[in-house]
Design a protein around this motif. Structure first.
Motif, mmCIF file in Angstrom:
data_model
loop_
_atom_site.group_PDB
_atom_site.id
_atom_site.type_symbol
_atom_site.label_atom_id
_atom_site.label_comp_id
_atom_site.label_asym_id
_atom_site.label_seq_id
_atom_site.Cartn_x
_atom_site.Cartn_y
_atom_site.Cartn_z
ATOM 1 N N ASP A 1 1.117 9.153 9.145
ATOM 2 C CA ASP A 1 2.233 8.200 9.186
ATOM 3 C C ASP A 1 1.709 6.807 8.889
ATOM 4 O O ASP A 1 0.659 6.433 9.424
ATOM 5 N N HIS B 1 10.453 4.028 9.587
ATOM 6 C CA HIS B 1 9.295 4.307 10.436
ATOM 7 C C HIS B 1 9.528 3.858 11.862
ATOM 8 O O HIS B 1 8.745 4.154 12.731
ATOM 9 N N LYS C 1 1.169 3.046 9.446
ATOM 10 C CA LYS C 1 1.178 2.221 10.656
ATOM 11 C C LYS C 1 1.546 0.794 10.270
ATOM 12 O O LYS C 1 0.937 0.206 9.369
ATOM 13 N N ARG D 1 11.482 17.608 9.700
ATOM 14 C CA ARG D 1 11.079 16.452 8.896
ATOM 15 C C ARG D 1 12.032 16.231 7.733
ATOM 16 O O ARG D 1 12.328 15.083 7.393
ATOM 17 N N ASP E 1 7.213 7.091 4.701
ATOM 18 C CA ASP E 1 5.784 6.752 4.787
ATOM 19 C C ASP E 1 4.997 7.804 5.563
ATOM 20 O O ASP E 1 4.005 7.482 6.217
ATOM 21 N N GLU E 2 5.467 9.037 5.506
ATOM 22 C CA GLU E 2 4.758 10.102 6.217
ATOM 23 C C GLU E 2 4.507 11.294 5.305
ATOM 24 O O GLU E 2 5.226 11.508 4.320
ATOM 25 N N ARG F 1 -0.120 15.660 10.423
ATOM 26 C CA ARG F 1 0.851 14.697 9.885
ATOM 27 C C ARG F 1 0.257 13.305 9.894
ATOM 28 O O ARG F 1 -0.324 12.884 10.904
ATOM 29 N N SER G 1 3.140 15.589 5.818
ATOM 30 C CA SER G 1 2.643 16.671 6.672
ATOM 31 C C SER G 1 1.861 17.662 5.825
ATOM 32 O O SER G 1 2.324 18.048 4.753
ATOM 33 N N PHE H 1 -3.089 4.375 8.217
ATOM 34 C CA PHE H 1 -2.253 5.521 8.570
ATOM 35 C C PHE H 1 -2.759 6.091 9.884
ATOM 36 O O PHE H 1 -3.946 6.017 10.170
#
Lengths: 293, 293, 293, 293
Positions: A37, A180, A39, A156, A85-86, A35, A88, A136
């Motif tokens: 994400d 986030h 930052k 998710r 903003d993620e 995954r 998987s 990320f």
């Protein structure tokens, strides 16, 4: 002249340091999920004037980057799911790519996603200029059973459901997008409100009919490679997608095209919590994808 | 209306999957090195017409990307060393950033490097267009002692020495650059040639005086943050650098600038195998960098 | 007087070293197997005049020690399988005992096994004196699915089948027992002999009818805790065991007896490769054992 | 006849499960410490009528068991330190025994300790019968520097200092020994009492002159293998030990004696927090022990 023979000897003298690198192979026969994400994306989205709570081009850009990751690891990467903003990425449980070494899989996923995000920015985001390169982070998690994997993906997607009305209704249109940050208090507040079954009131108050929102916002995005014959599937899935505005991102163009067959890659905005998706894409769990090799 | 209360309950039902994420904290008080490497860069450099064996703007771009990584993790990232299509990033041994979790450190390093590489491409590479987003892979290696860390860095710099004449002399100007493939046979051939002390002959034959090559090519690039007063240092280092053409890459501009003090960041093309560099930048090993916090 | 306050302060000064202990939690929802193996048992069995290839009291002693391990971890340890100088212990996949920390589980299994082996020696081995304390090694392996777990146990039981005739027929009665060395050549020789379908000749030549050997030798020993009502089961299993001499080891006596209910612990010498065992002890895989808590 | 060829084939069919065992090699060039601890020893010591707070034969038994562990891993195991129901074993930082695999080292240490503890019980504990086999748990911790290793050992020895007067003075003679429980409150109480510098009052009140207690109780036990010439050392150390009653445990007899040279193994009850011990046994840290191979 530089004494290169000395250098070569020196190199072999130092080579012992190789042995400090330890094996980080993943347990065989378990699902490998990477995954990524964003930052510091609260600041990033503000600096780039993302529409709140959902910015359609920004979500499309995420999916463009994810498509490149899926292409990079075909046919071992069988499914990707993204929201906010993620993203998987799911490797098939039998994969032996890079000997299942966690750092190899994770680093290349996050690298490809990051470079593709910046690369595709101009074509997707149009006039908005990218002011700084985003960061990320990534992690690797293993799931031993199909049930565990589905529950992970359900987790998710349920997160997506919750964050969206949260951003719409509770935080309001003028407020920064915070998905986030997963602010515990706001989520708590929504949960308790709903527990008293007041969600109709909530939405009528804010003038938003949640179900009229695009599936892209409510469901997030699934990228799936399947071996089913396209004819049969697509008809079913178009209603499943429920995306009147055609929010499905077009197939990646210009990306690397080597010889590996890829099955049919689809980008959907459908429910993945219930059984329907999994019945229609049974090859994802059955591992028939490996035949695509 | 969608039953959001059900969704919220569902989410908490799925949340158990969080526990499948295991801790990957690095051993305390050991040097953490993250090395990134270009993946498939033989092809990438051909597609983008990199000059062989060294393309100065391409090396500068690597260093621009590395600068952003150093900025992202200041003051915990105390040194970076790069050559060819690789870069190593050294976190101070006492760092507690992200609880020393390997995946956090590695993923953000490789993500920032990748997105910065694409972001800075136009300003550094000029007319050459980026045709596809590059991929880097990453790994984390721990070194328990200062000696082990220095030997690691010496290993990488000795590798730079060896690859360069290899590409110049043995492979020839018209041949593809292969440093990332570490072809055993070619390296072996050079080593044996040198073992018979024929390196002068080798270079006279190919018309190249290796020592006239820029330090950037022979030594690679060191990025170091130090607390020494700049006045004293710079005079010494300019000779150390041995870069008549000023191959030192200028300080990163436009990158994120938050409030953390950073000491003085220097980009050098000097030897890091001998003691001189380490005496002049004693704070790197002594850990005085943490005072920069 | 000793300055104890200084000592106390000193202790807290040193306490930072605690943080060097890293978490080694096992992946949730996967089968945890701890296998112990005799170390240097070729020599150990010679020194203690073990009958070759099978010494019934020595095998009984192994099972006595294994019983104590099963008792120590009830109800989380649901099955154990042993043959020759090895024993495998299976923790239920949902166990949370010691937070699933690998070192806790493995060290206590191997410790209990070792101390119980020496403790029970006199009562099981009779006149033969223990001349030196034995050493066992241990390892932890995870299996994500029921199929993988069963295949692991089948692998160990097939190893038992192969080692026994190997010791009987090929090595001969006068030769040392070598199962713990897994000598590749002898195994290879047997396999090739059999491939030519000469196993009848082999056994007739050595005067041994393998199928008349006790099930203890041919099948090894299974310790299982189950919730099925004993009445129904035992009748079935007695034939399953195929042990005319009642080689089943009696239940451990004198071991610790605290309050935890244990279900019914059975010691069997039956086949665990086929489905019959697993159908009759369905609670092992279904996880109903946790109800025994 | 049983179809053994089928079994052999079956075995190879199951052999894939081997690959589920993952590598757990320890970081090179770091100190490997295995600590074992009695499990449930509060109860165990009560059942076996251990004298509180220190039972000299019980401590001797711990050291007898530890001696066997030191012998098993000579020359790689360079030092052991024990107190109460725990023992720490230190492997030299360069050791490559069992490829530094954590599970191999830890399991054999804890196995040998456990079986030796039971094996030596009758000869050390005399009339007191062992009623049940004890359990120890184990863990592996790495220390990157000599300073970290010394601080670890100081931490354990300071713990010994603190626990002893705690048991003498605060808990009283009639109370159960609790060192293995590390009760936070009692320790806290002592620490605060001492902080007010009342330790003289404390001991006069309880009639115990702590410094008259045997070094065995105050310092715990160090087992060290050294290459220094015995003549020079012993004179110095006898005073260091401060054990008028000769509490030093005699060398293990009857244990395995193979051909490896071992240097001189000494059992001491001396301070290991200060520099004196380390100066006199400089080979422990310098790694000269490997010459003993």
């Amino acid at each position: 002249a530089v004494c290169l023979s000395t250098t070569a000897m020196a190199k072999s003298k130092y080579e012992y340091v190789r042995h400090f690198e330890l094996d980080d192979r993943c347990l065989p026969n378990s699902w490998i999920v990477v995954r990524i994400d964003g930052k510091g994306f609260h600041r990033f989205t503000n600096e780039h004037s993302f529409e709140k709570p959902n910015d359609a081009p920004a979500l499309e850009l995420m999916t463009r980057a994810a498509r490149d990751v899926v292409d990079l690891f075909r046919p071992d990467l069988v499914l990707a799911y993204g929201q906010s903003d993620e993203y998987s990425f799911v490797f098939r449980r039998q994969t032996t790519v890079y000997r299942r070494r966690a750092s190899k899989l994770m680093s290349q996923v996050v690298s490809q996603f990051s470079s593709s995000y910046v690369f595709h920015w101009p074509s997707v985001m149009g006039a908005r200029a990218l002011r700084q390169p985003p960061t990320f982070d990534g992690r690797v998690v293993l799931y031993p059973t199909d049930r565990n994997l589905r529950d992970y993906l359900s987790w998710r997607q349920a997160d997506c459901h919750i964050n969206n009305p949260l951003q719409h209704g509770l935080l309001g249109a003028g407020q920064p997008r915070r998905s986030h940050q997963r602010s515990g208090t706001a989520e708590e507040r929504l949960r308790h409100t709903l527990a008293a079954d007041k969600n109709e009131i909530l939405f009528s108050e804010f003038g938003i009919n949640y179900n009229d929102e695009p599936a892209l916002y409510r469901k997030g995005t699934v990228i799936v490679r399947s071996l089913e014959t396209p004819g049969e599937q697509d008809s079913k899935l178009s209603s499943d997608t429920g995306a009147p505005d055609g929010s499905t991102v077009p197939a990646s163009e210009g990306a690397r095209t080597d010889q590996k067959p890829v099955g049919v890659v689809k980008v959907l905005n459908c429910d993945i919590i219930g059984d329907e998706f999994w019945n229609e894409h049974s090859s994802v769990l059955s591992g028939n994808n490996k035949k695509a090799k």
